[in-house]
Design an enzyme around this catalytic site. Structure first.
Site, mmCIF file in Angstrom:
data_model
loop_
_atom_site.group_PDB
_atom_site.id
_atom_site.type_symbol
_atom_site.label_atom_id
_atom_site.label_comp_id
_atom_site.label_asym_id
_atom_site.label_seq_id
_atom_site.Cartn_x
_atom_site.Cartn_y
_atom_site.Cartn_z
ATOM 1 N N ASP A 33 -1.874 41.175 79.373
ATOM 2 C CA ASP A 33 -2.059 42.517 78.878
ATOM 3 C C ASP A 33 -3.185 42.893 79.554
ATOM 4 O OD1 ASP A 33 -1.776 44.777 77.459
ATOM 5 O OD2 ASP A 33 -3.156 43.936 75.651
ATOM 6 N N HIS A 50 -0.298 46.661 88.067
ATOM 7 C CA HIS A 50 0.764 45.923 87.792
ATOM 8 C C HIS A 50 0.798 44.792 88.886
ATOM 9 C CE1 HIS A 50 2.142 47.716 84.265
ATOM 10 N NE2 HIS A 50 2.532 48.877 84.686
ATOM 11 N N LEU A 141 6.901 22.231 86.199
ATOM 12 C CA LEU A 141 6.412 23.132 85.011
ATOM 13 C C LEU A 141 7.723 24.093 84.667
ATOM 14 C CD1 LEU A 141 4.074 23.922 83.255
ATOM 15 C CD2 LEU A 141 3.726 25.745 84.896
#
Length: 253
Positions: A33, A50, A141
């Site tokens: 965020d 972004h 991962l």
């Protein structure tokens, strides 16, 4: 390297060396965020915020690899975000597709889409499916890419999938009501087969989940960081792990 950078490096090493490997969360969820507010604070375009946020993702995954996290869920775009201006969304989807391509090309992580793909542009949905297929056997991962994700939508999709499954078996509504348990719904979530998140991190100072992993976070620990996502540092990540390790998880007991 300046004195401040040197001091941060020393502090990072001290923090990381103090962590007990037995107290590292298996699954970490992150609400990325603050990209737009970061851009405004630096008088930049929203798309630049972004992009700066996207560039931070590889760093986070490297940090997770270093400490032994097994699953990371990254909330890149919510269902609510789909109501943003068309121009902003077009740029954002382009950036997100670039992130997915980079993760796929790295060959280090399993990329698993988490969200309502039918709400996304066709090119984005196709790429996410391709990434899922291409990285399925990568032993590293697991990276859940939460794109077009909403917690309420996930639960609704899970129940819908459950109903379709039992309808195909000829199970009546009455019979399903008799046997229905929480595990039946959990088996139809986007994250089925994965451990629930141990730790959820949200950047930018906001202290709410906004629908992130509503079902899975029943016993999660939360950590809220003031930094906007593009400014999130390794030291912030390590502080979150330290905070998590200092808590006594009771699971309602």
């Amino acid at each position: 390297m300046g004195l401040r950078d040197l001091l941060y490096r020393v502090y990072e090493r001290r923090l990381q060396s103090s962590l007990n490997p037995q107290q590292i969360p298996r699954h970490v969820g992150v609400i990325l965020d603050g990209n737009r507010r970061w851009a405004r604070s630096y008088a930049k375009r929203i798309a630049e915020g972004h992009k700066a946020g996207a560039d931070k993702i590889h760093e986070l995954l490297d940090w997770c690899d270093e400490v032994g996290v097994e699953v990371v869920t990254l909330w890149l775009l919510s269902t609510d975000n789909l109501n943003r201006p068309r121009d902003e969304l077009a740029a954002l989807f382009e950036i997100i597709e670039g992130v997915v391509r980079d993760l796929m090309a790295a060959g280090r992580w399993r990329v698993h889409p988490v969200g309502a793909l039918d709400l996304l542009p066709d090119s984005t949905a196709r790429l996410l499916k391709e990434a899922d297929e291409a990285t399925r056997d990568v032993p590293g991962l697991v990276v859940n890419a939460a794109i077009g994700y909403g917690g309420r939508r996930e639960i609704a999709d899970a129940v819908r999938s459950l109903l379709y499954e039992h309808a195909s078996r000829g199970t009546s509504i009455e019979e399903l009501a008799e046997i229905l348990d929480v595990e039946h719904i959990a088996e139809h979530l986007y994250t089925r087969g994965q451990p629930d998140p141990d730790l959820l991190i949200r950047t930018s100072g906001e202290q709410r989940l906004s629908g992130f992993l509503l079902w899975q976070s029943a016993h999660s620990e939360f950590y809220f960081c003031e930094a906007y996502w593009p400014d999130f540092r390794k030291v912030d990540f390590l502080r979150a792990l330290r905070s998590y390790a200092a808590r006594q998880r009771r699971y309602g007991v």
